[in-house]
Design a protein around this motif. Structure first.
Motif, mmCIF file in Angstrom:
data_model
loop_
_atom_site.group_PDB
_atom_site.id
_atom_site.type_symbol
_atom_site.label_atom_id
_atom_site.label_comp_id
_atom_site.label_asym_id
_atom_site.label_seq_id
_atom_site.Cartn_x
_atom_site.Cartn_y
_atom_site.Cartn_z
ATOM 1 N N SER A 1 10.793 14.754 0.323
ATOM 2 C CA SER A 1 9.785 14.805 -0.738
ATOM 3 C C SER A 1 10.060 15.996 -1.630
ATOM 4 O O SER A 1 10.742 16.948 -1.249
ATOM 5 C CB SER A 1 8.381 14.900 -0.135
ATOM 6 O OG SER A 1 8.185 16.163 0.489
ATOM 7 N N ILE B 1 6.147 3.281 8.060
ATOM 8 C CA ILE B 1 6.572 3.945 6.815
ATOM 9 C C ILE B 1 6.761 5.434 7.089
ATOM 10 O O ILE B 1 5.893 6.101 7.655
ATOM 11 C CB ILE B 1 5.539 3.708 5.707
ATOM 12 C CG1 ILE B 1 5.450 2.210 5.379
ATOM 13 C CG2 ILE B 1 5.885 4.520 4.456
ATOM 14 C CD1 ILE B 1 4.406 1.872 4.358
ATOM 15 N N LYS C 1 0.831 -1.199 0.000
ATOM 16 C CA LYS C 1 0.000 0.000 0.000
ATOM 17 C C LYS C 1 0.866 1.250 0.000
ATOM 18 O O LYS C 1 1.981 1.247 0.511
ATOM 19 C CB LYS C 1 -0.914 0.013 1.219
ATOM 20 C CG LYS C 1 -1.918 -1.135 1.251
ATOM 21 C CD LYS C 1 -2.799 -1.065 2.485
ATOM 22 C CE LYS C 1 -3.804 -2.207 2.526
ATOM 23 N NZ LYS C 1 -4.675 -2.142 3.730
ATOM 24 N N GLY C 2 0.298 2.322 -0.573
ATOM 25 C CA GLY C 2 0.961 3.622 -0.535
ATOM 26 C C GLY C 2 2.107 3.764 -1.515
ATOM 27 O O GLY C 2 2.901 4.700 -1.401
ATOM 28 N N LEU C 3 2.202 2.851 -2.490
ATOM 29 C CA LEU C 3 3.279 2.920 -3.474
ATOM 30 C C LEU C 3 2.729 3.406 -4.805
ATOM 31 O O LEU C 3 1.690 2.918 -5.269
ATOM 32 C CB LEU C 3 3.934 1.551 -3.654
ATOM 33 C CG LEU C 3 4.581 0.924 -2.412
ATOM 34 C CD1 LEU C 3 5.080 -0.479 -2.729
ATOM 35 C CD2 LEU C 3 5.731 1.790 -1.910
ATOM 36 N N SER C 4 3.433 4.345 -5.409
ATOM 37 C CA SER C 4 3.028 4.847 -6.726
ATOM 38 C C SER C 4 3.919 4.304 -7.825
ATOM 39 O O SER C 4 3.454 3.711 -8.786
ATOM 40 C CB SER C 4 3.061 6.381 -6.742
ATOM 41 O OG SER C 4 2.120 6.912 -5.843
ATOM 42 N N ASP D 1 10.347 6.796 -4.679
ATOM 43 C CA ASP D 1 9.076 6.687 -5.382
ATOM 44 C C ASP D 1 8.941 7.894 -6.299
ATOM 45 O O ASP D 1 9.023 9.032 -5.848
ATOM 46 C CB ASP D 1 7.912 6.638 -4.391
ATOM 47 C CG ASP D 1 6.647 6.102 -5.020
ATOM 48 O OD1 ASP D 1 6.328 6.543 -6.140
ATOM 49 O OD2 ASP D 1 5.981 5.248 -4.403
ATOM 50 N N ASN E 1 11.784 7.218 0.931
ATOM 51 C CA ASN E 1 11.001 6.690 2.048
ATOM 52 C C ASN E 1 11.770 5.643 2.829
ATOM 53 O O ASN E 1 12.766 5.082 2.345
ATOM 54 C CB ASN E 1 9.708 6.065 1.524
ATOM 55 C CG ASN E 1 8.967 6.985 0.576
ATOM 56 O OD1 ASN E 1 8.194 7.822 1.006
ATOM 57 N ND2 ASN E 1 9.223 6.846 -0.727
#
Length: 1703
Positions: free
Chosen positions: A1196, A1191, A1153-1156, A1174, A1182
């Protein structure tokens, strides 16, 4: 003065007192000047490239001032007042290139010192030097440019005085009182012009042409004086002016006195310095150069008799012959071994006088010819060749016993043997014509007896008179109308050959002439060739009939039609700088590189045409641009050119030309005086010059043939021509009529080969590019035996192979890896030797005597042949092949060890070339021959070259000197590749081996080098120690990945590859390279191949770790403490980070989850952290725990403006920093965990574009895309940049292998209770055990895993998949995957299992293997390998036995589940056994036979008591399964589209499902009262089920599987029910337990059962072969080729090497 003998003369102006001044040592005086102050004469002598001076008072006082680099020195002028002399140097146009100002005016002090160029541009033929002393100008004229110019004496103010039409080739020039005077060479005029009226010249006089120099005499022009004039210096010899004042100089042979510098004293023992080469003698008077061997030979070669001077002090005063020479009666000296050789070498014939010659006895190792008296090698006696000379056949006497010809050979009249197929083929293969005699009779008899006949025999049908023989002869048909025999090509040919017209009837229904509709049959040979080769301008039929009657030709799509319309050439030949069309149209209107036009050629038509001098100025326009007939074609410039031989007028001026056999030297004037011995091909090996001829001789190990030219090996060994033919190696006996034999067949794709000859025998080496292996085998009795793999891993495409027969090493070229490797002959100590600056290396050859290695490289526009030492040093380009006409694809390469020359083949220009080892003396041997249309490889033996050709599929031979005597000696069906001549002379050992004693002192590799030396070298992962002899392990390697390769270089010597390159097909896009130091393994993820692979540091073996359940793995990292690997994977809707063991087991997602778009991974094993970048949407860096928790975003794009496309993450434990590359901003940053902030390390720009990095000790290493280099910088501040490696770019990843940096510990490495599957650290002290897919954690013990019951497993081309059969469909759709991804499955065509052991078993019919593996993906074991065929498998889970069918041998086989005790249980009455199943509880085996009589049978587990259960209404039963609960046997009939069942005895047959439900069913299974089946078509390939009680309740469990679904099973303990006595202590059997229904039958492998029926006795066994057949119902049983028996026991037949259990 120009005459036969040059002299310098003088006379009074009134014509009186004429006298000679200089009468000797003049060769070609071109310029003359008088020093009126010093009373000296200066002159230029073009003949000896010198400038001289002599005293006018005493001309004997003479001195050479300048010598060398004075080619074409012409006019000279003096300025005594300032002490300078000036002279001109001409440049003649000899290459057709327009003049570019290569002439020169130089100056020096008048004593010859301080030489310097004065005017260097815009000159061609500068002449007529004169000086205006008042205004201080130097004037000259240029007859080529038609100009008169001047320049200040200070070198400035150059200007053109006259130009253009007012001048007509000015030659002589003078200046006087404001006027310029000049002579015009061609029209004989003398003119002048005033400086004030330069455009109004006045003609003063017209003389007969040609007029040369002119001077103006004036009493006032030479009025100045200096110290030389009044003799105040009192110089003894010469007084010479200089800018620093006059000085005294001494004549040649004198030196200044120690007492007074103006006096000269003779030099003691002075010898006149020679202007000739070391091997020449300079004549005393005329300075000619003659060969020293002509001294004192009785001939006046100098023409001044100085070479025969016997007077005291003369050169011949005490002439004596050398001790190894013979002195003739006329004082001539000749070589002693020429005496009494049959030739008059002395001019007086004394070397052949009866007194000298009494023909002594020959040595013991020689044979004396009876007539000629020659002594020849004993090996030449009775060898078929007549070696004694004309009229003497005593060496081939009547008692000779020649080798007997084979049954399929023809014996020639000269005793040679040729294949029968060569008889009457139109070629004289016997070389005496006997194979082409009586062909009518031979063809008829050969056909009648069934022998193979050549194609030409097919034309002899009309000669056959017997009707029966005509009908039985292939290619003939009988005409009943007139009782004649016609050839098949006469059918349907439009001509009525049979009176009743039957030969032309029904032609529309007949395939004409026996060939296919797209083929043409050759008229005589009946060959079938593609129709598009008919009338294509190339003779493709042996009888050339395909080009008969062709007005215009039709070319294929891949061909180009010549302008003439009757020739086709391959497209690639268009504009290849080589004329392939007869009309040369293929080289017109071509862009690109101009044609190379060697001197003295003329280049025209925009660089596309090269003409020779004979075609210039001949009145015919050969160039479209007309340049061959323009320019100075009407001039008479040859009068100006002192050519050594002849002169031809050209459009650019005079061109010197040479007679045939001589070469124009670089000076454009002289021709090389080549003695016959210096000419190409005068002798086969050695040539000794004589004065009026030459003598040929041979090296040791060779003897001279009677022709006086050919050298023939004296070694009695038979020469064999070995060549590869893709699938076999063949040999041709070069001694005995070209006999052809196959050495080894059934190869996959063999390319390169070589051999090693020793006293112990011959070993052949070859490469197979499909296997990517190098093999070797021993030549034994005409075949290869003891085949073994020498190099078996880490190869890409080994296309070149060479054996070092002295140092005993093996070299090979890796074409894909662009490198050369070396190893010992057994493949050990392998290392990369030469790399970099290679693009397409191809062929390789060695000469260990000189320690030199050559190889070819196809690099585009830079095709070349290179060389270096065999230790990899001294690399240089030998020949730039692309600079030769049409050159570009140097394929084959071979060496002539006798002449020390390289020979190569160029496939682009279809030519053969040679040069010396240093690249000099290039020769073209052959070009544009029909048998040289696409050559591949070349070899050499004695006087002949041998090569393979791809277009003609031939092996061809030709003379190595001139390409003559060319013919094809073998035609092949497939393309021939490499070729070598196997003979001891091809591996000469006439040198010492520096590696012989103690391996040269080297611990590993001893490699030969130049000058008889050697170098120690080391295999991969090792480097030389301080003593340069001992190899020590070096495991500090800079690893990097680039497109299609992974490389590792020595960290201390980055240019040195220290591990083998890993390349295609093993790697394509290695996104990240990692390593595990404990196992010494390198790991990488390949985003193109969707795989994870690994290899040892030595590069072998390369293993697939994960090849399933991965999609575009961009990120990859190794946790060396927990022994896990992490990898990113992505599909359209799901991005994950997965984890698996280092063996690729237990692959499962850890973050979902939460991965692009995760692109890069890094780990901190000690703290249990994982990091990733990412780049989907907001770019981030991350962190999380390795369990996927906590996580955290470290950086960013929103807070860090430089964060753009982060990649190549690397965690550095010592500094607690995470480094990465920002590809979008060309920067390197790191996150500091101590300061908890992001820091900039490197801010790039145009010169810094980082693309990958790694951290090691105190430095960051990064790949820089800006300059294709690897740098290292300080990891704290990015300073102190240092280039580590250059010339490479496009880096995907960097990593430094150093085991010492993988230290530390974590919760997984410290815990004494290991996890059953995966251990994931959460931090330094906490961990979590995870179970693989299809397993769950045991609640009683969290370290253990329990398998989920009831998994349906199915196979397809991409591997195995599993689903929960108890819950196949959920609310979310289909159930999740329940089988852990298992890699390296291959093509699992058949499945079974052992539930109690949790083993999954599958067969791969493509690979011939049966493999088992634990359902968790561990404990892989290959049970059966190299099986001929596998059509079905079945596991006996009680006795732990495995059964399978083999439809190739038509047997049923079995073995233990561990692979031991392999038996054939049924070997008779089987047509095509397929699907198989067992019932251990009943002791049955069931199988389907899909031969002509389709049936389903049953037998006991030992193969006994066979029963047919079903034999009607069957088409293709593809799968069998037993319902153990209900005692039914089910089967799938794939073609009938049904599933049926019967009871176990064959009764109660019932249709279960038919074509209403099934489309293409392939497999079925029964579980829990449900039936499951796989259908290749329904639902796009599906798995379906239905309850047996309600078959209408159909359920699709999986669809869209494609048409590659193969088999399915349900793996559960509930399936394999039933027991038999074998379950208890193996039934008491010592080896194999077989339950046969009512009792246990024990069986022994290669032994016999003891009296107790359980033990094995008599373990010693005898294997033997016999031809024996067992007959049942008059049919032979295949169990008959090989038998075996235990001593004291009977025999049992063997099938395919396995013993039979059946009767």
């Amino acid at each position: 003065m120009r005459s036969d003998v040059f002299v310098i003369e003088r006379q009074s102006l009134d014509g009186t007192k004429k006298e000679s001044v200089v009468t000797s040592a003049l060769l070609n005086v071109e310029g003359l000047a008088v020093d009126w102050m010093g009373r000296n004469i200066y002159w230029t002598d073009e003949g000896v490239s010198s400038i001289f001076v002599c005293s006018m008072k005493n001309p004997e006082k003479r001195k050479m001032l300048l010598h060398g680099n004075l080619t074409n020195a012409r006019a000279i002028v003096l300025n005594p007042a300032e002490g300078y002399m000036y002279w001109t140097v001409w440049q003649f146009t000899i290459s057709g290139v327009p003049p570019g100002g290569d002439g020169l005016i130089e100056r020096a002090w008048m004593d010859g010192t301080h030489r310097e160029p004065f005017v260097t541009s815009g000159l061609q033929w500068p002449n007529g030097l004169t000086i205006d002393f008042n205004e201080r100008y130097l004037y000259w004229c240029d007859g080529f440019h038609n100009r008169i110019e001047r320049i200040g004496l200070d070198g400035n103010n150059r200007e053109i005085m006259l130009r253009g039409d007012v001048l007509n080739h000015p030659y002589g020039l003078a200046f006087h009182k404001g006027f310029i005077y000049w002579s015009e060479f061609q029209n004989g005029t003398i003119k002048r012009v005033s400086l004030d009226k330069r455009y109004s010249p006045v003609e003063l006089r017209v003389e007969n042409p040609y007029i040369f120099d002119l001077k103006v005499f004036s009493n006032t022009s030479q009025s100045d004086s200096n110290a030389c004039t009044d003799n105040s210096l009192m110089c003894d010899d010469l007084c010479l002016s200089t800018p620093e004042g006059p000085l005294c100089a001494c004549a040649t042979g004198f030196e200044p006195s120690y007492v007074k510098k103006n006096l000269c004293t003779p030099i003691t023992n002075f010898t006149q310095p020679s202007l000739c080469s070391e091997t020449q003698f300079q004549c005393k008077k005329n300075l000619r150069c003659i060969d020293e061997r002509y001294l004192c030979d009785g001939d006046n070669d100098c023409l001044d008799n100085s070479d025969e001077d016997k007077s005291p002090g003369g050169v011949c005063e005490a002439a004596q012959c050398h001790e190894d020479m013979f002195q003739c009666g006329n004082n001539q000296c000749i070589d002693a071994y020429w005496v009494c050789d049959g030739d008059r070498d002395c001019e007086d014939g004394s070397d052949e006088s009866p007194e000298e010659c009494s023909h002594p006895h020959c040595p013991p190792d020689k044979f004396r010819c009876r007539v000629s008296g020659r002594c020849i090698a004993q090996a030449w006696v009775c060898d078929i060749d007549e070696d004694c000379g004309p009229g003497d056949t005593s060496d081939e006497h009547s008692a000779c016993k020649y080798q007997e010809c084979g049954l399929e050979d023809f014996k020639c009249a000269n005793q040679k043997c040729v294949p029968m197929f060569y008889v009457c083929d139109g070629d004289d293969d016997c070389r005496d014509g006997s194979d082409e005699k009586f062909c009518d009779t031979f063809c008829a008899n050969a056909t009648a007896t069934g022998l193979a006949t050549p194609p030409f025999c097919n034309n002899l049908c009309p000669n056959i008179k017997d009707k029966t023989l005509c009908q039985e002869t292939q290619g003939c048909i009988y005409c009943n109308a007139n009782d004649t025999c016609l050839a098949i090509f006469q059918l349907c040919d439009g001509t009525q050959d049979c009176p009743d017209g039957s030969d032309e009837a029904n032609c529309a229904d007949r395939i004409l002439q026996g060939c296919g509709p797209d083929e043409y049959m050759c008229i005589r040979t009946r060959e079938c060739i593609p129709q598009n080769l008919k009338c294509d301008g190339s003779e493709d039929c042996l009888d050339k009939s395909d080009e008969i009657g062709c007005d215009t030709v039709e070319c294929s799509r891949s061909e180009w039609k010549c302008a003439s319309g009757n020739e086709c050439i391959p497209d690639m030949w268009k504009c290849d700088q080589q004329n392939d069309c007869t009309d040369k149209s293929d080289e017109k209107d071509c862009p690109g590189v101009p044609l190379v036009c060697p001197v003295p050629g003329h280049l025209c038509d925009n660089g596309s045409v090269c003409l020779q001098p004979v075609e210039l100025c001949d009145g015919h326009r050969h160039c479209e641009d007309g340049s061959d007939e323009g320019g100075r074609c009407g001039a008479h410039d040859c009068e100006l050119m002192d050519c050594h031989e002849d002169c031809k007028q050209g459009p650019g001026g005079p061109i010197c030309v040479c007679p045939e056999g001589q070469t124009l030297l670089p000076d454009g004037r002289m021709c090389s005086h080549l003695h016959p011995c210096e000419r190409w091909g005068t002798c086969s090996q050695l040539c000794t010059p004589t004065k009026h001829g030459h003598k040929c001789s041979c090296l040791d190990g060779y003897g001279l043939e009677p022709d006086g030219f050919t050298c023939k090996s004296t070694d009695a060994a038979i020469p064999y021509l070995i060549f590869s033919n893709r699938h076999e190696l063949r040999s041709i006996n070069l001694k005995n009529g070209m006999e052809v034999k196959a050495l080894i067949s059934s190869l996959k794709n063999t390319i390169a080969l070589d051999f090693f000859h020793s006293d112990d025998g011959d070993v052949i080496f070859w490469t197979d590019v499909l296997d990517d292996k190098i093999y070797r085998g021993t030549m034994l009795a005409g075949a290869l035996s003891n085949i073994e793999v020498v190099v078996q891993t880490g190869l890409a495409t080994a296309e070149g192979l060479a054996v070092d027969w002295i140092g005993e090493n093996l070299y090979w070229v890796e074409s894909n890896l662009n490198q050369i490797e070396v190893a010992k002959l057994n493949g050990s100590y392998r290392r990369t030797l030469v790399t970099s600056r290679m693009e397409s290396p191809r062929s390789i050859s060695l000469d260990p005597r000189d320690g030199i290695m050559f190889w070819t490289d196809w690099e585009k526009s830079k095709a070349r042949i290179e060389s270096c030492s065999m230790s990899g040093e001294g690399r240089r380009v030998v020949i730039m092949v692309s600079e030769l006409p049409g050159g570009g694809w140097p394929n084959g390469l071979t060496l002539d060890y006798a002449l020390r020359r390289i020979f190569w083949i160029d496939a682009k220009s279809d030519s053969i070339h040679t040069s010396k080892y240093d690249g000099s003396d290039h020769r073209e041997i052959l070009r544009e021959h029909r048998l040289l249309s696409h050559p591949f490889a070349i070899s050499l033996f004695e006087n002949f070259l041998y090569w393979t050709d791809w277009r003609t599929n031939c092996v061809i031979r030709a003379n190595k000197f001139n390409g003559s005597d060319i013919y094809d000696i073998q035609r092949t069906i497939t393309q021939p590749f490499d070729i070598k001549v196997l003979h001891p002379s091809r591996q000469p050992r006439d040198t010492e081996n520096p590696c012989k004693n103690n391996n040269g002192g080297c611990s590993h590799l001893c490699l030969l080098s130049f000058n008889g030396t050697h170098q120690c070298n080391c295999p991969h992962i090792m480097s030389l120690g301080a003593d340069n002899k001992t190899c020590i392990r070096n495991e500090k390697v800079l690893l990097f990945s680039r497109p299609h390769e992974i490389r590792g270089v020595d960290l201390d010597k980055p240019l040195l590859d220290i591990i083998p390159r890993i390349s295609l097909p093993k790697v394509r896009h290695a996104t990240q390279v990692e390593f595990d130091a404990e196992s010494k393994m390198i790991y990488w993820a390949d985003r193109t191949m969707n795989e994870v692979k690994r290899a040892s540091l030595s590069g072998v073996p390369i293993e697939t770790v994960i090849d399933t359940a991965l999609d575009s793995p961009k990120g990859f990292a190794v946790d060396w403490l927990s022994k896990n690997l992490f990898i990113t994977t992505e599909t359209r809707n799901l991005k994950q980070i997965k984890v698996a063991s280092l063996n690729g087991e237990f692959l499962m997602p850890v973050i979902s989850k939460g991965l692009s778009d995760p692109v890069s991974l890094a780990v901190d094993p000690s703290q249990g952290k994982i990091f990733w970048a990412d780049v989907g949407g907001n770019h981030t860096v991350n962190m999380a725990t390795m369990t996927g928790e906590d996580i955290t975003v470290l950086s960013s794009q929103a807070q860090n403006e430089r964060l753009s496309d982060p990649q190549s993450l690397m965690y550095d434990p010592p500094s607690q920093r995470l480094y990465w590359v920002n590809a979008g901003s060309n920067s390197i940053q790191y996150y500091d965990f101590v300061r908890e902030s992001v820091q900039d390390l490197l801010i790039g720009g145009n010169n810094t574009m980082p693309e990958a990095l790694t951290v090691y000790l105190d430095h960051v290493f990064y790949g820089n895309a800006a300059d294709s280099s690897i740098y290292k910088v300080n990891k704290d501040n990015g300073e102190d940049p240092e280039v580590i490696h250059s010339g490479l770019g496009n880096f995907y990843s960097l990593k430094i292998y150093d085991g010492s940096i993988q230290d530390g510990s974590n919760a997984c490495s410290q815990d004494s209770r290991p996890c059953a599957h995966l251990c994931l650290p959460k931090n330094r002290v906490e961990r979590e055990c995870r179970c693989a897919v299809g397993f769950k954690v045991d609640e009683r013990d969290p370290t253990q895993c329990i398998g989920v019951e009831g998994i349906l497993i199915y196979s397809k081309n991409i591997g195995l998949r599993g689903l929960d059969v108890n819950n196949p469909v959920t609310e979310m759709g289909t159930s999740p995957e329940l089988l852990t991804p298992i890699s390296d499955i291959g093509m699992a065509t058949h499945l079974d299992f052992h539930a109690l052991q949790d083993l999954l078993v599958w067969a791969d019919d493509d690979q011939g293997t049966i493999t088992s593996i634990h359902r968790s993906g561990t404990s892989r074991h290959v049970i059966v390998e190299d099986a001929e065929a596998i059509q079905g498998i079945a596991v006996d889970w009680v006795a732990n036995n495995l059964y399978w069918t083999n439809p190739q041998l038509n047997v049923i086989e079995m073995c233990r589940l561990n692979g031991s005790d392999h038996f054939v249980i049924i070997a008779n009455d089987l047509e095509k056994p397929g699907a198989i199943a067992v019932h251990p509880g009943r002791g049955y085996v069931f199988w389907a036979d899909t031969g002509d009589k389709v049936k389903i049978e049953r037998a006991n587990l030992d193969g006994s008591n066979r029963t047919v259960l079903v034999n009607t209404s069957l088409q293709f039963p593809a799968d069998l399964v037993v319902d153990y609960e209900e005692s039914h046997l089910y089967w799938v009939d794939q073609r009938a589209k049904t599933i049926e069942r019967v009871d176990l005895d064959g009764s109660n047959r019932k249709l279960i499902l038919d074509s209403d439900t099934l489309e293409v069913p392939v497999a079925t299974f029964i579980f829990d009262r449900n039936i499951y089946w796989a259908d290749m078509v329904y639902g796009g390939g599906s798995i379906r089920s239905a309850p047996l009680k309600n078959l209408n309740r159909l359920l699709t469990l999986r669809d869209s599987l494609g048409d590659t679904v193969k088999d399915l099973i349900v793996m559960s303990l509930d399936v394999q029910k039933g027991i038999n006595p074998c379950a208890n202590d193996n039934g008491g059997c010592a080896e194999i337990c077989l339950f046969i229904g009512e009792r246990v039958k024990c069986q022994c492998y290669h032994a016999r059962i003891d009296e107790d029926g359980k033990s094995c006795k008599g373990k010693t066994c005898l294997m033997f072969g016999e031809i024996k057949f067992y007959f049942i119902d008059s049919a032979p049983i295949p169990c008959s080729v090989l038998s075996w028996g235990c001593l004291g026991d009977g025999r049992r037949p063997i099938v395919g090497g396995r013993p039979c259990l059946g009767p």
